[in-house]
Scaffold this motif. Sequence first.
Motif, PDB file in Angstrom:
ATOM      1  N   ASN A  20       5.709  59.348 -30.002  1.00  0.00           N
ATOM      2  CA  ASN A  20       6.122  58.345 -29.031  1.00  0.00           C
ATOM      3  C   ASN A  20       5.244  57.098 -29.029  1.00  0.00           C
ATOM      4  N   SER A  31       7.096  51.850 -26.885  1.00  0.00           N
ATOM      5  CA  SER A  31       8.541  51.721 -26.717  1.00  0.00           C
ATOM      6  C   SER A  31       9.132  51.125 -27.987  1.00  0.00           C
ATOM      7  N   SER A  32      10.434  51.182 -28.097  1.00  0.00           N
ATOM      8  CA  SER A  32      11.122  50.732 -29.310  1.00  0.00           C
ATOM      9  C   SER A  32      10.750  49.290 -29.638  1.00  0.00           C
ATOM     10  N   ASP A  47      15.946  52.435 -25.304  1.00  0.00           N
ATOM     11  CA  ASP A  47      15.083  53.573 -24.979  1.00  0.00           C
ATOM     12  C   ASP A  47      15.659  54.939 -25.355  1.00  0.00           C
ATOM     13  N   ARG A  48      16.894  54.951 -25.877  1.00  0.00           N
ATOM     14  CA  ARG A  48      17.530  56.206 -26.312  1.00  0.00           C
ATOM     15  C   ARG A  48      18.460  55.932 -27.473  1.00  0.00           C
ATOM     16  N   PHE A  49      18.630  56.895 -28.329  1.00  0.00           N
ATOM     17  CA  PHE A  49      19.540  56.749 -29.474  1.00  0.00           C
ATOM     18  C   PHE A  49      20.946  56.413 -29.005  1.00  0.00           C
ATOM     19  N   SER A  51      21.850  54.716 -26.614  1.00  0.00           N
ATOM     20  CA  SER A  51      21.929  53.348 -26.090  1.00  0.00           C
ATOM     21  C   SER A  51      22.112  52.299 -27.181  1.00  0.00           C
ATOM     22  N   GLY A  73      13.890  57.794 -34.732  1.00  0.00           N
ATOM     23  CA  GLY A  73      13.175  58.666 -33.805  1.00  0.00           C
ATOM     24  C   GLY A  73      12.558  59.841 -34.535  1.00  0.00           C
ATOM     25  N   LEU A 121      12.913  53.179 -33.247  1.00  0.00           N
ATOM     26  CA  LEU A 121      13.348  53.755 -31.991  1.00  0.00           C
ATOM     27  C   LEU A 121      12.279  54.715 -31.480  1.00  0.00           C
ATOM     28  N   GLU A 123      11.870  56.836 -28.218  1.00  0.00           N
ATOM     29  CA  GLU A 123      12.644  57.222 -27.035  1.00  0.00           C
ATOM     30  C   GLU A 123      11.744  57.511 -25.848  1.00  0.00           C
TER      31      GLU A 123
END
Length: 126
Positions: A20, A31-32, A47-49, A51, A73, A121, A123
Amino acid sequence: MKFQLDEQQGGNSISRHEKNRVWVNGQPHGSSLLVPWRGEVQAWGVDRFESLDEAAFERILALKPELVIFGSGERLRFVPPARYRALIEARIGLETMDLAAACRTYNVLAAEGRSVLAALLIEAQA
């Protein structure tokens, strides 16, 4: 025998990665992010795949890479091509890898002087 420090002159380099967190030019990022071969590292805002949408990939166009290395990720996951249609239409290549492989590949290509961008990415933790 001559020893030289092998580093990119004026370019970005990923020095470390964890599940992370990624370190670019010695600075940690949790963060990404978008890491161009040259220029400023940018927050990606994903923040998520799940998204990832067309707008997330359109942000990459302004940076004008010839190739995008997408770090999906912790595990390898592929985005449907319709979501990165803007890259396809601009003839910008997209390669998908897990985060660790994307970091390694980005460094190799950037060191070769390629116009590469890492879209990483990271997450958010639940």
